[in-house]
Write a protein that holds these residues in place. Structure first.
Motif, PDB file in Angstrom:
ATOM      1  N   PRO A   1      78.860  34.466  43.827  1.00 13.56           N
ATOM      2  CA  PRO A   1      79.917  34.824  42.878  1.00 13.56           C
ATOM      3  C   PRO A   1      80.551  33.599  42.207  1.00 13.56           C
ATOM      4  CG  PRO A   1      80.178  36.038  44.916  1.00 13.56           C
ATOM      5  CD  PRO A   1      79.058  35.072  45.132  1.00 13.56           C
ATOM      6  N   LYS A   2      80.649  32.503  42.970  1.00 10.79           N
ATOM      7  CA  LYS A   2      81.239  31.297  42.385  1.00 10.79           C
ATOM      8  C   LYS A   2      80.359  30.778  41.245  1.00 10.79           C
ATOM      9  CE  LYS A   2      82.594  26.588  43.525  1.00 10.79           C
ATOM     10  NZ  LYS A   2      82.347  25.504  44.478  1.00 10.79           N
ATOM     11  N   ILE A   3      79.045  30.772  41.477  1.00  7.88           N
ATOM     12  CA  ILE A   3      78.123  30.262  40.466  1.00  7.88           C
ATOM     13  C   ILE A   3      78.141  31.136  39.215  1.00  7.88           C
ATOM     14  CG2 ILE A   3      75.665  30.014  39.915  1.00  7.88           C
ATOM     15  CD1 ILE A   3      76.560  27.735  41.539  1.00  7.88           C
ATOM     16  N   ASN A   4      78.052  32.449  39.391  1.00  8.83           N
ATOM     17  CA  ASN A   4      77.992  33.267  38.177  1.00  8.83           C
ATOM     18  C   ASN A   4      79.362  33.691  37.654  1.00  8.83           C
ATOM     19  OD1 ASN A   4      78.668  35.513  39.704  1.00  8.83           O
ATOM     20  ND2 ASN A   4      76.537  36.159  39.977  1.00  8.83           N
ATOM     21  N   GLY A   5      80.393  33.073  38.237  1.00  8.99           N
ATOM     22  CA  GLY A   5      81.722  33.217  37.651  1.00  8.99           C
ATOM     23  C   GLY A   5      82.384  34.562  37.863  1.00  8.99           C
ATOM     24  N   THR A   6      81.972  35.284  38.901  1.00  9.52           N
ATOM     25  CA  THR A   6      82.591  36.590  39.126  1.00  9.52           C
ATOM     26  C   THR A   6      83.530  36.584  40.331  1.00  9.52           C
ATOM     27  OG1 THR A   6      80.698  37.226  40.466  1.00  9.52           O
ATOM     28  CG2 THR A   6      80.677  37.923  38.161  1.00  9.52           C
ATOM     29  N   LEU A   7      83.721  35.395  40.903  1.00  8.82           N
ATOM     30  CA  LEU A   7      84.518  35.321  42.129  1.00  8.82           C
ATOM     31  C   LEU A   7      85.972  35.716  41.860  1.00  8.82           C
ATOM     32  CD1 LEU A   7      84.593  34.604  45.097  1.00  8.82           C
ATOM     33  CD2 LEU A   7      85.055  32.252  44.478  1.00  8.82           C
ATOM     34  N   ASN A   8      86.407  36.771  42.539  1.00  7.92           N
ATOM     35  CA  ASN A   8      87.823  37.130  42.476  1.00  7.92           C
ATOM     36  C   ASN A   8      88.229  37.689  43.835  1.00  7.92           C
ATOM     37  OD1 ASN A   8      86.907  39.770  42.664  1.00  7.92           O
ATOM     38  ND2 ASN A   8      86.905  40.025  40.442  1.00  7.92           N
ATOM     39  N   HIS A   9      89.448  38.121  43.923  1.00 12.82           N
ATOM     40  CA  HIS A   9      89.964  38.522  45.218  1.00 12.82           C
ATOM     41  C   HIS A   9      89.179  39.707  45.797  1.00 12.82           C
ATOM     42  CE1 HIS A   9      92.922  38.314  48.341  1.00 12.82           C
ATOM     43  NE2 HIS A   9      93.001  39.627  48.327  1.00 12.82           N
ATOM     44  N   ALA A  10      88.880  40.680  44.941  1.00 10.63           N
ATOM     45  CA  ALA A  10      88.194  41.893  45.405  1.00 10.63           C
ATOM     46  C   ALA A  10      86.818  41.553  45.971  1.00 10.63           C
ATOM     47  CB  ALA A  10      88.072  42.881  44.248  1.00 10.63           C
ATOM     48  N   ILE A  11      86.082  40.733  45.242  1.00 10.90           N
ATOM     49  CA  ILE A  11      84.727  40.366  45.687  1.00 10.90           C
ATOM     50  C   ILE A  11      84.798  39.611  47.003  1.00 10.90           C
ATOM     51  CG2 ILE A  11      82.751  38.915  45.134  1.00 10.90           C
ATOM     52  CD1 ILE A  11      82.502  40.319  42.733  1.00 10.90           C
ATOM     53  N   LYS A  12      85.806  38.756  47.091  1.00 15.28           N
ATOM     54  CA  LYS A  12      85.949  37.969  48.314  1.00 15.28           C
ATOM     55  C   LYS A  12      86.191  38.897  49.512  1.00 15.28           C
ATOM     56  CE  LYS A  12      88.483  34.143  50.262  1.00 15.28           C
ATOM     57  NZ  LYS A  12      89.438  33.064  50.091  1.00 15.28           N
ATOM     58  N   THR A  13      87.107  39.827  49.341  1.00 19.47           N
ATOM     59  CA  THR A  13      87.402  40.757  50.436  1.00 19.47           C
ATOM     60  C   THR A  13      86.162  41.553  50.809  1.00 19.47           C
ATOM     61  OG1 THR A  13      89.373  41.101  49.091  1.00 19.47           O
ATOM     62  CG2 THR A  13      89.294  42.243  51.192  1.00 19.47           C
ATOM     63  N   GLU A  14      85.441  41.993  49.791  1.00 16.66           N
ATOM     64  CA  GLU A  14      84.239  42.787  50.009  1.00 16.66           C
ATOM     65  C   GLU A  14      83.202  42.004  50.814  1.00 16.66           C
ATOM     66  OE1 GLU A  14      81.636  44.547  46.693  1.00 16.66           O
ATOM     67  OE2 GLU A  14      83.709  45.095  46.188  1.00 16.66           O
ATOM     68  N   THR A  15      83.010  40.748  50.411  1.00 10.71           N
ATOM     69  CA  THR A  15      81.999  39.916  51.065  1.00 10.71           C
ATOM     70  C   THR A  15      82.393  39.624  52.508  1.00 10.71           C
ATOM     71  OG1 THR A  15      81.640  38.896  48.920  1.00 10.71           O
ATOM     72  CG2 THR A  15      80.622  37.832  50.799  1.00 10.71           C
ATOM     73  N   LEU A  16      83.663  39.353  52.708  1.00 13.77           N
ATOM     74  CA  LEU A  16      84.120  39.075  54.071  1.00 13.77           C
ATOM     75  C   LEU A  16      83.965  40.319  54.945  1.00 13.77           C
ATOM     76  CD1 LEU A  16      87.226  36.761  53.599  1.00 13.77           C
ATOM     77  CD2 LEU A  16      84.827  36.182  53.855  1.00 13.77           C
ATOM     78  N   ALA A  17      84.178  41.491  54.334  1.00  9.59           N
ATOM     79  CA  ALA A  17      84.005  42.735  55.082  1.00  9.59           C
ATOM     80  C   ALA A  17      82.542  42.923  55.482  1.00  9.59           C
ATOM     81  CB  ALA A  17      84.481  43.915  54.240  1.00  9.59           C
ATOM     82  N   LEU A  18      81.664  42.515  54.577  1.00 14.26           N
ATOM     83  CA  LEU A  18      80.229  42.609  54.849  1.00 14.26           C
ATOM     84  C   LEU A  18      79.852  41.713  56.033  1.00 14.26           C
ATOM     85  CD1 LEU A  18      77.918  44.127  53.544  1.00 14.26           C
ATOM     86  CD2 LEU A  18      77.430  42.105  52.182  1.00 14.26           C
ATOM     87  N   LEU A  19      80.463  40.539  56.050  1.00 15.09           N
ATOM     88  CA  LEU A  19      80.222  39.606  57.158  1.00 15.09           C
ATOM     89  C   LEU A  19      80.652  40.248  58.476  1.00 15.09           C
ATOM     90  CD1 LEU A  19      79.226  36.629  57.255  1.00 15.09           C
ATOM     91  CD2 LEU A  19      81.600  35.971  57.477  1.00 15.09           C
TER      92      LEU A  19
END
Ligand code: ATP
Ligand code: MG
Lengths: 257, 268
Positions: free
Chosen positions: A101-119
């Protein structure tokens, strides 16, 4: 026309001293939500084909289309998990899984929470600030999987993701990946050497022949196996039947060369 | 005794042994230090070595104090240190930038390859006179000496490291649609930090050489000038004093680089 279409793909590797034909005449149609496995002897061009689908190398001939668009474009919506985990050793686990997400510029709070939940779903906790080398091989594979899923790709390419793991971890991860992909209705291609894994996880198994790689045969996994989890599928009678068929077919490939 | 306590006990013992080892090493290091200076002093007083040439620690110490009180040492040291630090930073920075440029353009790197080899093989010190005439006998030309001596070797070493970064890391980034700049920033540069740090360590020594030689050639200030002046008036106490001061400050610079290393390479 399918979701992913491979149209008459040929590829040859050139070096100063040699020309290695790697792939010939590859035509595949894969539907959305389908899970397909590539099976074949070592060096038959499976990794090469994944790289072509991911748009990392340009095929000598033919093209790969995803959703009607050439996959060579950036932002293609393809997640590619390489043959080893290739986590960045200088980044923490958190930085590693958020790099997409950082590379393609989509990193935001929602994505971060989602990814951490996946972890969390992958049963990885309290590792966010660790570095990759502090993790075991199985944990690293799971982190790599989360990293690949973080950009929410339409198509997942997995190159022998479980080959370096012990049997038990491998079975567990197969279940985890299978259920995750079913929930999110992901389309996926899995490269593997393990006939059992191919049967247990996929809807279709594509058998490649030795160099230059061609599709030798396609096996449809019976409906009743598909509905089971990979672990359960391994204990179904239909599993053994298909295993024998593919095994024979693979053996018939070997002595030709 | 419960097992948790036992582990703690063992850990404590381990730390104790570690500390003891450290103390032993420190003791011998100090012993060598003291032995070196006392033998030097003794040899000089008993005329085992030529006191005119090798001076003695006590004479150097006296000279240090006079030089400190009249402020000339601080002035000379300040100048040389500024030149060295500037030359060091400039050399490393420009070298790394050049390496980045070569990585950016494979064509350019192939074209420039033989020139880099030639420039690297040439003794840069020999450029000194030209630099001094071109830039004038001042701080600029001496900083340039300090920089030029390390720039090419930095370029070569860092570029090699850039090129050898595992391509699969770049593949991972490319599947996310990374640009070449992003690949550089996220993978190529951080993967090369260990190499960059070790070139920094080498460059500390190199830039001192460049600056001191520069001062030999042109300057009327600085530690290099103190050495050459001491040599001309046959005052070897002054030469040795300058040498010792250089040793101390070169070591401090080296330590600073190690501090940077700890900051930069967290996963080490
Ligand atoms: N960069 C390259 N340059 C030249 N030849 C290559 C290159 N990459 C692969 N090949 C050749 O192409 C053929 C296919 O390689 P590929 O890596 O796709 O095989 P694979 O099916 O993934 O094998 P494995 O199952 O062992 O991973 C091999 O014969 C290999 O030697
Ligand atoms: Mg492969």
């Amino acid at each position: 026309m399918g979701f992913l279409t491979l149209n008459d793909i040929h590829h040859t590797y050139f070096t100063k001293t040699s020309a290695t034909p790697a792939l010939r005449n590859i035509n595949i149609d894969i539907k959305e939500g389908e899970f397909v496995s590539f099976l074949g002897p070592s060096g038959c061009g499976k990794t090469t084909l994944l790289s072509i689908i991911a748009g990392l190398i340009q095929p000598a001939r033919g093209c790969a289309m995803l959703d009607g668009k050439n996959t060579g474009k950036t932002d293609s919506g393809i997640g590619y998990m390489l043959q080893q985990d290739y986590l960045f050793p200088w980044k923490t686990i958190e930085e590693n899984i958020l790099i997409g997400p950082k590379i393609n510029g989509t990193l935001n709070h929602a994505i971060k929470t989602e990814t951490l939940a996946l972890l969390d779903k992958m049963e990885l906790r309290n590792v966010l600030t660790s570095y990759p080398k502090q993790l075991s091989g199985g944990m690293r594979q799971r982190v790599a999987l989360v990293r690949t899923l973080a950009t929410n790709p339409k198509l997942l390419l997995l190159d022998e993701p479980f080959s370096a793991l012990d049997y038990q971890t491998k079975l567990k991860l197969e279940n985890l990946v299978s259920s995750t992909f079913k929930t999110f209705n992901k389309t996926a291609i899995l490269v593997t050497h393990d006939i059992g894994e191919a049967i247990a996880m996929s809807n279709r198994v594509l058998l490649f022949s030795q160099r230059p790689g061609k599709i030798h045969k396609i096996f449809d996994v019976p409906e009743n196996l598909r509905l089971l989890s990979p672990f359960e599928a391994r204990h179904h009678p239909a599993y053994n039947e298909l295993f024998q068929v593919i095994w024979k077919e693979l053996e018939s490939l070997e002595p030709e060369e | 005794m419960n097992p948790k306590n036992e582990t703690e006990q063992l850990h404590l013992q381990y730390i104790k042994r570690l500390n003891k080892g450290h103390k032993q090493i420190r003791f011998y290091q100090l012993l060598i230090f003291l032995a070196f200076f006392s033998i030097w002093e003794l040899a000089s007083r008993k005329n085992w070595i030529d006191p005119l040439l090798f001076s003695s620690p006590s004479k150097i110490w006296e000279l240090l104090q006079t030089k400190l009180t009249d402020g000339s040492l601080a002035a000379n040291l300040g100048i040389t240190l500024t030149e060295t630090v500037l030359g060091f930073i400039l050399g490393t920075l420009l070298g790394t930038c050049l390496a980045a440029l070569l990585w950016w353009s494979p064509l350019l790197s192939k074209i420039l390859d033989p020139y880099l080899v030639v420039l690297n093989a040439m003794p840069k010190i020999a450029l000194g006179p030209i630099l001094i005439v071109a830039l004038g006998p001042n701080l600029t030309s001496i900083v340039a000496m300090g920089a030029i001596i390390s720039i090419i070797i930095t370029t070569i070493v860092v570029f090699t490291s850039f090129r050898e970064v595992d391509h699969n890391y770049l593949k991972v980034l490319q599947t996310f649609g990374a640009t070449r700049f992003q690949c550089f920033k996220e993978a190529v540069l951080p993967a090369s930090f260990p190499t960059i740090i070790s070139t920094l360590k080498v460059n500390v020594g190199l830039s001192w050489v460049g600056v001191i030689v520069g001062e030999f050639l042109a300057s009327s200030k600085g530690l290099g000038y103190m050495i050459i002046y001491g040599f001309q008036v046959f005052d070897f106490t002054l030469v040795l004093l300058s040498l010792l001061i250089i040793a101390v400050f070169a070591t401090l610079m080296y330590q600073a680089v190690e501090l940077l290393e700890k900051k930069l390479i967290k996963n080490g």
